[in-house]
Structures are given as structure tokens and as C-alpha cells.
Enzyme design. Structure first.
Site, PDB file in Angstrom:
ATOM      1  N   LEU A  63       0.829  -1.218   0.000  1.00 59.36           N
ATOM      2  CA  LEU A  63       0.000   0.000   0.000  1.00 59.36           C
ATOM      3  C   LEU A  63       0.858   1.262   0.000  1.00 59.36           C
ATOM      4  O   LEU A  63       0.352   2.360  -0.189  1.00 59.36           O
ATOM      5  CB  LEU A  63      -0.961  -0.008   1.197  1.00 59.36           C
ATOM      6  CG  LEU A  63      -2.048  -1.093   1.144  1.00 59.36           C
ATOM      7  CD1 LEU A  63      -2.886  -1.065   2.421  1.00 59.36           C
ATOM      8  CD2 LEU A  63      -2.952  -0.927  -0.070  1.00 59.36           C
ATOM      9  N   ARG A  64       2.150   1.124   0.241  1.00 59.13           N
ATOM     10  CA  ARG A  64       3.157   2.188   0.053  1.00 59.13           C
ATOM     11  C   ARG A  64       3.103   3.333   1.068  1.00 59.13           C
ATOM     12  O   ARG A  64       3.944   4.226   1.008  1.00 59.13           O
ATOM     13  CB  ARG A  64       3.071   2.791  -1.356  1.00 59.13           C
ATOM     14  CG  ARG A  64       3.207   1.796  -2.494  1.00 59.13           C
ATOM     15  CD  ARG A  64       4.577   1.146  -2.494  1.00 59.13           C
ATOM     16  NE  ARG A  64       4.846   0.447  -3.752  1.00 59.13           N
ATOM     17  CZ  ARG A  64       5.703  -0.548  -3.858  1.00 59.13           C
ATOM     18  NH1 ARG A  64       6.370  -0.982  -2.806  1.00 59.13           N
ATOM     19  NH2 ARG A  64       5.921  -1.133  -5.010  1.00 59.13           N
ATOM     20  N   ASN A  94       7.471  -2.817   3.861  1.00 57.08           N
ATOM     21  CA  ASN A  94       8.620  -2.107   3.270  1.00 57.08           C
ATOM     22  C   ASN A  94       8.241  -0.699   2.815  1.00 57.08           C
ATOM     23  O   ASN A  94       8.460  -0.302   1.681  1.00 57.08           O
ATOM     24  CB  ASN A  94       9.254  -2.923   2.131  1.00 57.08           C
ATOM     25  CG  ASN A  94       8.295  -3.211   0.997  1.00 57.08           C
ATOM     26  OD1 ASN A  94       7.083  -3.177   1.164  1.00 57.08           O
ATOM     27  ND2 ASN A  94       8.839  -3.498  -0.168  1.00 57.08           N
ATOM     28  N   ASP A 152       9.544  -8.509   3.497  1.00 55.99           N
ATOM     29  CA  ASP A 152       9.281  -8.592   2.054  1.00 55.99           C
ATOM     30  C   ASP A 152       9.909  -7.438   1.290  1.00 55.99           C
ATOM     31  O   ASP A 152       9.921  -6.298   1.737  1.00 55.99           O
ATOM     32  CB  ASP A 152       7.783  -8.638   1.751  1.00 55.99           C
ATOM     33  CG  ASP A 152       7.548  -8.886   0.274  1.00 55.99           C
ATOM     34  OD1 ASP A 152       8.060  -9.897  -0.233  1.00 55.99           O
ATOM     35  OD2 ASP A 152       6.901  -8.058  -0.383  1.00 55.99           O
ATOM     36  N   HIS A 232       4.970 -15.327  -3.022  1.00 54.46           N
ATOM     37  CA  HIS A 232       5.107 -15.287  -4.487  1.00 54.46           C
ATOM     38  C   HIS A 232       6.061 -16.346  -5.057  1.00 54.46           C
ATOM     39  O   HIS A 232       7.098 -16.023  -5.642  1.00 54.46           O
ATOM     40  CB  HIS A 232       5.520 -13.899  -4.973  1.00 54.46           C
ATOM     41  CG  HIS A 232       6.594 -13.187  -4.185  1.00 54.46           C
ATOM     42  ND1 HIS A 232       7.783 -13.769  -3.841  1.00 54.46           N
ATOM     43  CD2 HIS A 232       6.643 -11.934  -3.681  1.00 54.46           C
ATOM     44  CE1 HIS A 232       8.520 -12.899  -3.167  1.00 54.46           C
ATOM     45  NE2 HIS A 232       7.852 -11.783  -3.045  1.00 54.46           N
ATOM     46  N   ASP A 308       0.703  -9.596  -4.923  1.00 49.25           N
ATOM     47  CA  ASP A 308       1.940  -8.810  -4.807  1.00 49.25           C
ATOM     48  C   ASP A 308       1.761  -7.455  -5.494  1.00 49.25           C
ATOM     49  O   ASP A 308       2.665  -6.956  -6.179  1.00 49.25           O
ATOM     50  CB  ASP A 308       3.146  -9.581  -5.371  1.00 49.25           C
ATOM     51  CG  ASP A 308       4.485  -8.924  -5.019  1.00 49.25           C
ATOM     52  OD1 ASP A 308       4.494  -7.966  -4.214  1.00 49.25           O
ATOM     53  OD2 ASP A 308       5.512  -9.370  -5.551  1.00 49.25           O
TER      54      ASP A 308
HETATM   55 ZN    ZN Z   1       8.498 -10.073  -2.185  1.00 48.59          ZN
END
Ligand code: ZN
Length: 428
Positions: A63-64, A94, A152, A232, A308
Site C-alpha cells: 500500500l506504500r 517495506n 518482504d 510469491h 503482490d
Molecule cells: Zn516479495
């Protein structure tokens, strides 16, 4: 006063039958499911014969926010989720700052309460700043509401640190969610290592960078008793490792993205790596790997689909292939893509695909979701299976336009999404 959904068909996820049933939603919950519901005191929506499914869960979304609001925000990312039929997404840590403290987890929950269009369940980082050096306060993160821990975006390179993280997570009953990448093998690769990367003269990421890390972490999970969830999955040897771990009764689960199920590195070959909208990590690999992922999904080795969803700005994705960031958007197109490419083509029945978006992720992460029975939370999506629509940038709610599926015509679009009794998306 409640809301009655009329003239829909409810998909039975066990039998695959479509049942003409009406649903009454009162407050946040499903109050009644019956052939006919007296709607005199309620609002009604006519579903025009469309299919009612449990709201989708996506356990892998970027979602940043905080920090990268030019790429996406909680508001735009969850609006995209709702449009894609999702009612629950798990967001990756992240961000900047990295979600590595209880305060930042609380920030995500508060922001979602103000601006969100779906339930957001944050992951907390394994290591501070995702730097791979020092463990976070995992117990504190759990108390603040994380549903798992992950770094991640990068792999945890230190085996002893990962072992310690897994010991702690096992004691707290928290899944350890791994981006499997051995940096020493991956180096500065920008696509799959193989004949195409050689022809194009681009540095490759070998499948081994993923599978070797998965092998290590399966052994660490066995050693510590942790629940290992592999993000993933993209490589044939990786799928085999998970299959073997499951056959031995280990707590190992995994997810696959639509792009790893549908694409091969041929898309980069055909365009001579001129378009960074085809750049993703783990990279799109070979037909052998794609078929292994598909087989894993069909035989239950792979538990669920996850997108992802990784939005970037157009400016970032216009950079040369080697320097542009990795990642695709996926929330709004995941279900239509897989419905069109896997169900319409006869690879798997509709209700089996729907399970990969609903009950399976709910079970793996112990969430009380994925079922549309009386008393459950009213999380659902209504899907029009018939109308074809072309994926274009204009209608996307996400800020990102970075998808290799742009221009593709697919069917199976959500027309109505309800999260905790609230309409979060309504379209044509
Ligand atoms: Zn990843």
C-alpha cells in the site's frame, strides 16, 4: 434497517452449485440467507442474476504508505482492492519508515479506519528497517496487531537471525512470511537468468536464488516449529520443495501471483526488454516454471493466490529496464485474469479458484473470513461473469499503471463489493 441482496446466485464453494438465495445484511453482519427475504423494512439491491462470492483476501499487497504516497496510499490502494472484489488485504512493511514498531502498526490501522475501503491487516518487519541486522520487537508488533512478520522486498540473509526470528514467532503463533531471495545468487539481476537474459545481455536472477532460500527456511521452520509462509512462489524447484515439506507434515504454506501463473519470460524477449512494466521480482520465468506453479495451484501445494500488488509511478517505470523498480499492480485485475485464463479454459472449476481467493487464505492465516453464513461478517463481492472488458489505465483506482496485462480483454469483473456491511465499490 438492513440491506437485502435480491436476484443473485450464491456460489456453493463445496459443490460448485449456484443457488438462488437472498442475503440480508444488518450492521456489519449477515443476518439471514434464504430463498426469499421480506424486504419491506430494508433497502434492496437487485443483483441481476450475478454471482455472490465471499469477499476476496489478498495476503500480499504493497500500500506504500507511509513514505511512498506518490506510488499509492492506503486510500487509493484499498479503493483498488474493493474494485477488485477484495475485502481484506495484508500490507507489506517495506514502507518508509519500515513498519517495524508498534506505533507504525497502529498508524496503519488508524489510517485505514479513516480512509480505507477494505480491512487492512499489516505485517510487521522481521528486522529493524528491513536491514537484516537486528530483530524487531516481535512480541510488541504482535500486540499491536500484526498478522505475521516479513522483510518482504528483501530476503533475510543471515540464517542465525532468521532462526531466532522463527523461534520467537513460533512461541507467539505468528506466521513467518518470506521473500525468498539469496542476494549472493541474485546479485544485481533484473530478469530471470536463462536463454533470454543471455540473448539480451542482461544480468539474470537464477531460480536457485529463490529455491535455495526456501530450502534453508523449510529446515529452519522444522527446527523451530514456526509456520513458514512462502511469498510469491515462481520457480519449479521451489514448488517441489514446498510439496515435499507439506508431505512431511511441516507447517509450510505458499502463494502464487496471477503473473507467475500466466506469463513467461517470452514477454521480455519479444519486446527486447524495452518495457519495465514487465519487470518484477521474483521474475517471470520459463514455461516449465509457469506450469509447475499452475500444477501446484491445482494439486493444493500452493494454497492461495496473492497479487503482490506493487504500484510505482509512471516516471519510475519509464526508466531503462535495468534501473527501473520491480513490481506490478494487480488488485483490480487478478480475479478477472484468472477467471478468464484458468476457469474459462477449463483448467480448474470456478469454485476451486474462488477458494484460492477466500477460504484458503483465511484458513492459513486463521482469519474468520471466507464464508457467507448467518452471523459472519458481511464481506462479499458480486461478480458479473459475462461482461468482457479491456484493461485500460483510465478506470484503475490504484495510482499505478504498471502491469504487463494492459490492453487485455477479460471477464469476471466485480460489480459490487461490501466490507463489514458497507458498500465499498459499486460499478457496472
Ligand atoms: Zn516479495
Amino acid at each position: 434497517m438492513g440491506l437485502v441482496l435480491k436476484n443473485g446466485r450464491l456460489l456453493n464453494l463445496e459443490t460448485g452449485e449456484r443457488e438462488a438465495l437472498e442475503i440480508l445484511i444488518v450492521g456489519e453482519s449477515i443476518a439471514e440467507v434464504a430463498e426469499q427475504i421480506d424486504a419491506a423494512d430494508h433497502e434492496t439491491i437487485d443483483l441481476n442474476g450475478n454471482l455472490i462470492l465471499p469477499g476476496f483476501l489478498d495476503m500480499h499487497v504493497h500500500l506504500r504508505q507511509p513514505g511512498f504516497e506518490a506510488k499509492e496510499t492506503i486510500e487509493t490502494g484499498t479503493a483498488a482492492a474493493a474494485r477488485g472484489g477484495f475485502t481484506t488485504v495484508a500490507c507489506m512493511p517495506n514502507t518508509r519508515p519500515v513498519l517495524d514498531s508498534p506505533e507504525l502498526i497502529r498508524y496503519v490501522y488508524e489510517k485505514t479506519a479513516q480512509e480505507g475501503s477494505c480491512t487492512v491487516l499489516p505485517y510487521g518487519a522481521i528486522t529493524k528497517g528491513e536491514l537484516g541486522e537486528e530483530l524487531t520487537d516481535i512480541a510488541g508488533l504482535k500486540a499491536a496487531g500484526v498478522i505475521g512478520i516479513t522483510d518482504d522486498g528483501v530476503g533475510v540473509q543471515s540464517s542465525s537471525l532468521m532462526r531466532e526470528a522463527m523461534r520467537t514467532a513460533a512461541a507467539l503463533d505468528l506466521p513467518v512470511v518470506i521473500h525468498s531471495e539469496d542476494e549472493d545468487l541474485a546479485k544485481d539481476g533484473c530478469m530471470n537468468e536463462g536463454v533470454v537474459s543471455k540473448r539480451l545481455g542482461l544480468p539474470g536472477i537464477p531460480g536457485l536464488a529463490e529455491s535455495a532460500m526456501i530450502a534453508r527456511d523449510i529446515l529452519l521452520a522444522e527446527d523451530t516449529g514456526a509456520h513458514l509462509h512462502v511469498c510469491h512462489i515462481s520457480d519449479a524447484a521451489s514448488v517441489e520443495l514446498v510439496r515435499h515439506a507439506k508431505s512431511r507434515g511441516l507447517k509450510v504454506t505458499t502463494e502464487v501471483t496471477p503473473h507467475h501463473l500466466l506469463l513467461t519470460e517470452a514477454i521480455i524477449d519479444q519486446t527486447d526488454a524495452s518495457d519495465a512494466n514487465m519487470k518484477v521480482n521474483p521474475p517471470i520465468r520459463t514455461e516449465k516454471d509457469r506450469l509447475a506453479c499452475l500444477q501446484g495451484l491445482l494439486d493444493g501445494t500452493i494454497d492461495m493466490v496473492a497479487t503482490d500488488h506493487a504500484p510505482h509511478t509512471e516516471e519510475e517505470k519509464q526508466r531503462p529496464f535495468q534501473t527501473a523498480p520491480f513490481g506490478f499492480v494487480g488488485l483490480e485485475i487478478a480475479f478477472p485474469l484468472l477467471y478468464t485464463e484458468l476457469v474459462q479454459t477449463g483448467h480448474l472449476p470456478l469454485h476451486e479458484l474462488v477458494k484460492k481467493f477466500t477460504v484458503n487464505p483465511a484458513q492459513v492465516f486463521k482469519l474468520d473470513r471466507g464464508s457467507l453464513t448467518v452471523g459472519k461478517v458481511a464481506d462479499l463481492t458480486v461478480v458479473d461473469l459475462d461482461t468482457e472488458r479491456t484493461i485500460t489505465g483510465e478506470e484503475l483506482k490504484t495510482k499505478g499503471r504498471n502491469t504487463p496485462f494492459m490492453g487485455k480483454t477479460v471477464q469476471g469483473w466485480s460489480v459490487l463489493t461490501i466490507n463489514q456491511g458497507r458498500i465499498t465499490y459499486q460499478g457496472k
